[in-house]
Design a protein around this motif. Structure first.
Motif, mmCIF file in Angstrom:
data_model
loop_
_atom_site.group_PDB
_atom_site.id
_atom_site.type_symbol
_atom_site.label_atom_id
_atom_site.label_comp_id
_atom_site.label_asym_id
_atom_site.label_seq_id
_atom_site.Cartn_x
_atom_site.Cartn_y
_atom_site.Cartn_z
ATOM 1 N N GLY A 268 38.245 31.873 21.790
ATOM 2 C CA GLY A 268 39.782 31.669 21.614
ATOM 3 C C GLY A 268 40.606 32.468 22.673
ATOM 4 O O GLY A 268 41.632 32.510 22.442
ATOM 5 N N LEU A 269 39.966 32.986 23.644
ATOM 6 C CA LEU A 269 40.751 33.868 24.698
ATOM 7 C C LEU A 269 40.553 33.254 26.038
ATOM 8 O O LEU A 269 39.518 32.392 26.261
ATOM 9 C CB LEU A 269 40.199 35.229 24.616
ATOM 10 N N GLY A 270 41.551 33.552 26.829
ATOM 11 C CA GLY A 270 41.609 33.166 28.384
ATOM 12 C C GLY A 270 40.855 34.429 29.003
ATOM 13 O O GLY A 270 41.261 35.466 28.969
ATOM 14 N N LEU A 271 39.849 34.078 29.644
ATOM 15 C CA LEU A 271 39.178 35.207 30.526
ATOM 16 C C LEU A 271 39.507 35.243 31.882
ATOM 17 O O LEU A 271 39.838 34.121 32.599
ATOM 18 C CB LEU A 271 37.597 35.080 30.314
ATOM 19 N N GLY A 272 39.559 36.210 32.464
ATOM 20 C CA GLY A 272 40.232 36.362 33.850
ATOM 21 C C GLY A 272 39.129 37.498 34.660
ATOM 22 O O GLY A 272 38.569 38.514 33.985
ATOM 23 N N VAL A 273 39.122 37.066 35.871
ATOM 24 C CA VAL A 273 38.233 37.979 36.556
ATOM 25 C C VAL A 273 39.073 38.912 37.504
ATOM 26 O O VAL A 273 40.127 38.312 38.242
ATOM 27 C CB VAL A 273 37.161 37.127 37.830
ATOM 28 N N ALA A 274 38.968 40.314 37.619
ATOM 29 C CA ALA A 274 39.831 41.110 38.186
ATOM 30 C C ALA A 274 38.860 41.875 39.431
ATOM 31 O O ALA A 274 38.044 42.659 39.152
ATOM 32 C CB ALA A 274 40.489 42.026 37.359
ATOM 33 N N LEU A 275 39.182 41.685 40.603
ATOM 34 C CA LEU A 275 38.595 42.541 41.599
ATOM 35 C C LEU A 275 39.209 43.804 42.042
ATOM 36 O O LEU A 275 40.617 43.868 41.823
ATOM 37 C CB LEU A 275 38.584 41.623 43.049
ATOM 38 N N PRO A 276 38.646 44.770 42.471
ATOM 39 C CA PRO A 276 39.260 46.200 42.824
ATOM 40 C C PRO A 276 40.021 46.016 43.979
ATOM 41 O O PRO A 276 39.814 45.109 45.110
ATOM 42 C CB PRO A 276 38.052 47.035 43.043
ATOM 43 N N PRO A 277 41.232 46.788 44.184
ATOM 44 C CA PRO A 277 42.235 46.259 45.167
ATOM 45 C C PRO A 277 41.645 46.646 46.621
ATOM 46 O O PRO A 277 42.171 46.051 47.415
ATOM 47 C CB PRO A 277 43.390 47.245 44.734
ATOM 48 N N ASP A 278 40.660 47.683 46.552
ATOM 49 C CA ASP A 278 40.061 47.881 47.772
ATOM 50 C C ASP A 278 39.295 46.880 48.435
ATOM 51 O O ASP A 278 38.946 46.767 49.710
ATOM 52 C CB ASP A 278 39.297 49.317 47.906
ATOM 53 N N ALA A 279 38.924 45.881 47.524
ATOM 54 C CA ALA A 279 38.104 44.761 48.383
ATOM 55 C C ALA A 279 39.052 43.981 49.045
ATOM 56 O O ALA A 279 38.634 43.268 49.771
ATOM 57 C CB ALA A 279 37.789 43.790 46.932
ATOM 58 N N PHE A 280 40.470 43.902 49.072
ATOM 59 C CA PHE A 280 41.545 43.389 49.705
ATOM 60 C C PHE A 280 41.864 44.162 50.944
ATOM 61 O O PHE A 280 42.462 43.674 52.020
ATOM 62 C CB PHE A 280 42.707 42.975 48.955
ATOM 63 N N SER A 281 41.326 45.345 51.109
ATOM 64 C CA SER A 281 41.738 46.247 52.286
ATOM 65 C C SER A 281 40.609 46.577 53.042
ATOM 66 O O SER A 281 40.853 46.902 54.549
ATOM 67 C CB SER A 281 42.578 47.558 51.743
ATOM 68 N N ASP A 282 39.265 46.519 52.591
ATOM 69 C CA ASP A 282 38.325 46.985 53.460
ATOM 70 C C ASP A 282 37.314 45.798 53.827
ATOM 71 O O ASP A 282 37.436 44.700 53.046
ATOM 72 C CB ASP A 282 37.334 47.949 52.606
ATOM 73 N N ARG A 283 36.455 46.032 54.781
ATOM 74 C CA ARG A 283 35.520 44.879 54.835
ATOM 75 C C ARG A 283 34.514 44.947 53.788
ATOM 76 O O ARG A 283 34.039 45.854 53.574
ATOM 77 C CB ARG A 283 34.997 45.235 56.136
ATOM 78 N N CYS A 284 34.442 43.692 53.193
ATOM 79 C CA CYS A 284 33.639 43.868 51.903
ATOM 80 C C CYS A 284 32.548 42.836 52.035
ATOM 81 O O CYS A 284 33.070 41.527 52.390
ATOM 82 C CB CYS A 284 34.632 43.493 50.711
#
Length: 368
Positions: free
Chosen positions: A293-309
């Protein structure tokens, strides 16, 4: 037939087609459809990109936070260049605390932090602010509302307009700071008061035009009875958000100690979607959980957008599970820092579009 064809197209092509599709196929329309009980045709890409706008407008972060014109202009650029499904119209962890009277200190690097709390305890806090409704007239909450109002008119029915509010448990901790020690009972009492503040701020934002309200909590109370209390006080928050046809999304930034009891309580009480933060270590202790009954979301750490990952390490463990989990959105656990490498941000978003595209084929009709 139009719906079937739309679901077969790739994520990138889907973005391009949004401009010519009916309202229900726009990101904003997909949010509204989910509120009516229909799964979106693909996961929505809703990263929190707010502070990065200060670089696009070539102003300090402090000036950016207080200038609705600069914010609105930057977000329009973000929509055009990054082609995300939602725009973070205002995100500041200290927004409510500052409006309540806490001092915000701007540091040389451009970042901010709260100075020592001016409140000596719960009674002092209640005396300073007798009505939670007073907060919406103070601080930069009015600026956030103005940004929402402007973009609602400027962008019509295209991207979903997002905003962040501080969850009642996190806000209670911020207001009293480390100098005031409360036992669990006192903290929960304060949480009831801060929940009223969060509800009042949320109401102001959805009235201004927010389509998605992220409720930001560092964590949830560990004992089951404390978590049940948290769920009870957040009920009015989700109710007011949904009353205005907006989606409440809970983001838990620290899920290292996330327990089965929390999952069960959220299943029974949380009236929206929620995201569990994915750590850089690729922790997926929740990946076997199937929401009811819920909507699930996936959340990435913000540093994944700033560091080479290494995205395969980060996303790989759940890539194959996306079809089963059916996440309705992909976001970040916090605002992507303004110093983030724009090329890296673009690369991450493209990677996420491919992941979302691979999951889109499993999305079908029916209630979430």
């Amino acid at each position: 037939m139009v719906r079937v064809l739309a679901r077969r197209q790739t994520y990138g092509a889907g973005l391009q087609a949004l401009d010519t599709m009916p309202e229900q196929f726009t990101p904003r329309g997909m949010v509204k459809a989910f509120l009516r009980g229909e799964l979106p045709p693909r996961p929505l890409l809703l990263p929190i990109i707010f502070s990065l706008g200060s670089r696009l407008e070539n102003v300090s972060l402090r000036d950016f936070h207080s200038n609705p014109t600069k914010i609105a202009n930057a977000l329009r650029q973000i929509r055009i260049v990054l082609k995300v499904d939602g725009l973070a119209c205002y995100f500041d962890r200290f927004l409510e605390a500052e409006a309540l009277g806490c001092q915000l200190e701007w540091q040389a690097a451009g970042t901010s932090a709260l100075a020592s709390s001016p409140f000596s305890g719960i009674d002092h806090l209640r005396q300073k602010l007798q009505s939670p409704d007073e907060i919406v007239k103070k601080g930069r909450i009015r600026i956030a509302s103005e940004v929402l109002q402007r973009l609602k008119v400027m962008l019509k029915d295209e991207p979903a307009l997002m905003v962040g509010v501080t969850g009642p448990l996190t806000l209670a901790t911020l207001l009293l700071g480390e100098s005031v020690r409360l036992d669990r009972s006192q903290l929960l009492d304060l949480m009831e008061f801060t929940a009223e503040i969060t509800a009042a701020v949320s109401k102001t934002f959805v009235e201004a035009g927010a389509d998605v309200v992220f409720l930001m909590e560092d964590s949830l109370p560990e004992p089951a009875d404390a978590c049940e209390r948290w769920a009870a006080v957040t009920g009015p928050i989700t109710n007011v958000i949904r009353f205005y046809d907006a989606l409440p999304v809970l983001i838990l930034t620290n899920t290292a100690r996330f327990q089965e009891v929390h999952r069960d309580i959220l299943d029974r009480n949380w009236n929206g979607a929620y995201c569990l933060g994915l750590s850089r270590a690729g922790s997926t202790s929740w990946e076997r959980w199937q929401p009811r009954g819920l909507g699930l979301g996936v959340a990435l750490p913000p540093d994944a957008f700033s560091d080479r990952c290494d995205f395969e390490t980060l996303i790989g463990p759940i890539r194959g599970k996306l079809s089963d989990l059916r996440p309705i959105l992909v976001t970040s656990t916090a605002d992507i820092p303004p110093a983030a490498d724009l090329k890296q941000v673009v690369a991450v978003l493209e990677f996420l579009r491919n992941v979302c595209s691979s999951a889109a084929s499993s999305f079908g009709e029916g209630r979430p």
